[in-house]
Write a protein that holds these residues in place. Sequence first.
Motif, PDB file in Angstrom:
ATOM      1  N   UNK A  39      -4.221   7.018  -0.054  1.00  0.00           N
ATOM      2  CA  UNK A  39      -4.312   8.368   0.493  1.00  0.00           C
ATOM      3  C   UNK A  39      -3.670   8.443   1.862  1.00  0.00           C
ATOM      4  N   UNK A  40      -3.221   9.595   2.197  1.00  0.00           N
ATOM      5  CA  UNK A  40      -2.583   9.825   3.482  1.00  0.00           C
ATOM      6  C   UNK A  40      -1.073   9.760   3.397  1.00  0.00           C
ATOM      7  N   UNK A  41      -0.445  10.761   3.974  1.00  0.00           N
ATOM      8  CA  UNK A  41       1.007  10.814   4.097  1.00  0.00           C
ATOM      9  C   UNK A  41       1.318  10.996   5.571  1.00  0.00           C
ATOM     10  N   UNK A  42       2.185  10.166   6.092  1.00  0.00           N
ATOM     11  CA  UNK A  42       2.477  10.143   7.517  1.00  0.00           C
ATOM     12  C   UNK A  42       3.958  10.336   7.775  1.00  0.00           C
ATOM     13  N   UNK A  43       4.252  11.023   8.865  1.00  0.00           N
ATOM     14  CA  UNK A  43       5.621  11.208   9.324  1.00  0.00           C
ATOM     15  C   UNK A  43       5.863  10.259  10.490  1.00  0.00           C
ATOM     16  N   UNK A  44       6.847   9.402  10.338  1.00  0.00           N
ATOM     17  CA  UNK A  44       7.274   8.488  11.398  1.00  0.00           C
ATOM     18  C   UNK A  44       8.633   8.990  11.875  1.00  0.00           C
ATOM     19  N   UNK A  45       8.703   9.400  13.147  1.00  0.00           N
ATOM     20  CA  UNK A  45       9.916  10.025  13.679  1.00  0.00           C
ATOM     21  C   UNK A  45      10.425   9.268  14.901  1.00  0.00           C
TER      22      UNK A  45
ATOM     23  N   UNK B 239       0.810  -1.207   0.000  1.00  0.00           N
ATOM     24  CA  UNK B 239       0.000   0.000   0.000  1.00  0.00           C
ATOM     25  C   UNK B 239       0.845   1.260   0.000  1.00  0.00           C
ATOM     26  N   UNK B 240       2.176   1.113   0.078  1.00  0.00           N
ATOM     27  CA  UNK B 240       3.086   2.259   0.091  1.00  0.00           C
ATOM     28  C   UNK B 240       3.286   2.768  -1.329  1.00  0.00           C
ATOM     29  N   UNK B 241       3.184   4.082  -1.500  1.00  0.00           N
ATOM     30  CA  UNK B 241       3.387   4.690  -2.811  1.00  0.00           C
ATOM     31  C   UNK B 241       4.777   5.328  -2.912  1.00  0.00           C
ATOM     32  N   UNK B 242       5.069   6.278  -2.012  1.00  0.00           N
ATOM     33  CA  UNK B 242       6.358   6.964  -2.027  1.00  0.00           C
ATOM     34  C   UNK B 242       6.868   7.145  -0.598  1.00  0.00           C
ATOM     35  N   UNK B 243       8.146   7.515  -0.504  1.00  0.00           N
ATOM     36  CA  UNK B 243       8.739   7.786   0.804  1.00  0.00           C
ATOM     37  C   UNK B 243       9.781   8.882   0.668  1.00  0.00           C
ATOM     38  N   UNK B 244      10.064   9.510   1.800  1.00  0.00           N
ATOM     39  CA  UNK B 244      11.103  10.538   1.877  1.00  0.00           C
ATOM     40  C   UNK B 244      11.843  10.336   3.186  1.00  0.00           C
ATOM     41  N   UNK B 245      13.143  10.169   3.102  1.00  0.00           N
ATOM     42  CA  UNK B 245      13.965   9.896   4.275  1.00  0.00           C
ATOM     43  C   UNK B 245      14.639  11.174   4.765  1.00  0.00           C
ATOM     44  N   UNK B 246      14.493  11.423   6.039  1.00  0.00           N
ATOM     45  CA  UNK B 246      15.188  12.513   6.727  1.00  0.00           C
ATOM     46  C   UNK B 246      16.132  11.873   7.746  1.00  0.00           C
ATOM     47  N   UNK B 247      16.925  12.671   8.422  1.00  0.00           N
ATOM     48  CA  UNK B 247      17.907  12.133   9.360  1.00  0.00           C
ATOM     49  C   UNK B 247      17.261  11.312  10.479  1.00  0.00           C
ATOM     50  N   UNK B 248      16.202  11.839  11.093  1.00  0.00           N
ATOM     51  CA  UNK B 248      15.570  11.158  12.223  1.00  0.00           C
ATOM     52  C   UNK B 248      14.114  10.788  11.959  1.00  0.00           C
ATOM     53  N   UNK B 249      13.760  10.680  10.674  1.00  0.00           N
ATOM     54  CA  UNK B 249      12.369  10.367  10.356  1.00  0.00           C
ATOM     55  C   UNK B 249      12.241   9.839   8.931  1.00  0.00           C
ATOM     56  N   UNK B 250      11.043   9.369   8.637  1.00  0.00           N
ATOM     57  CA  UNK B 250      10.688   8.971   7.283  1.00  0.00           C
ATOM     58  C   UNK B 250       9.236   9.368   7.050  1.00  0.00           C
ATOM     59  N   UNK B 251       8.977   9.972   5.903  1.00  0.00           N
ATOM     60  CA  UNK B 251       7.615  10.286   5.481  1.00  0.00           C
ATOM     61  C   UNK B 251       7.181   9.185   4.524  1.00  0.00           C
ATOM     62  N   UNK B 252       5.966   8.710   4.693  1.00  0.00           N
ATOM     63  CA  UNK B 252       5.460   7.665   3.823  1.00  0.00           C
ATOM     64  C   UNK B 252       4.094   8.080   3.304  1.00  0.00           C
ATOM     65  N   UNK B 253       3.943   8.048   1.970  1.00  0.00           N
ATOM     66  CA  UNK B 253       2.660   8.310   1.326  1.00  0.00           C
ATOM     67  C   UNK B 253       2.080   6.969   0.893  1.00  0.00           C
ATOM     68  N   UNK B 254       0.821   6.759   1.231  1.00  0.00           N
ATOM     69  CA  UNK B 254       0.148   5.512   0.898  1.00  0.00           C
ATOM     70  C   UNK B 254      -0.713   5.678  -0.346  1.00  0.00           C
ATOM     71  N   UNK B 255      -0.860   4.603  -1.113  1.00  0.00           N
ATOM     72  CA  UNK B 255      -1.632   4.629  -2.355  1.00  0.00           C
ATOM     73  C   UNK B 255      -3.083   5.011  -2.117  1.00  0.00           C
TER      74      UNK B 255
END
Length: 80
Positions: free
Chosen positions: A35-41, A17-33
């Motif tokens: 709908x919804x984009x979440x920040x996991x920190x 169900x994962x569409x895209x992601x963006x990696x930061x130093x202490x987190x990851x953003x995940x966009x789901x197919x």
Amino acid sequence: MRESHHIKYHNHGGSSGVDTYKIEEESIEIAFKGGGTYLYAYQATGRQNVERMKFLARSGRGLNAFINTHVKNKYAKRLR
């Protein structure tokens, strides 16, 4: 490693169900197919979980299953 934009998840398993992601130093953003984009920190999700999610995102396999099994609603915030 930090990525400046969202990257398409490769989905080698074929049913994520994962569409895209963006990696930061202490987190990851995940966009789901669906709908919804979440920040996991680190603070909300745990350092070990976030680092595992980064690894799975880059490898293109197992990220959605890991989220459903281990982190569920332990995200820092919903972005969209």
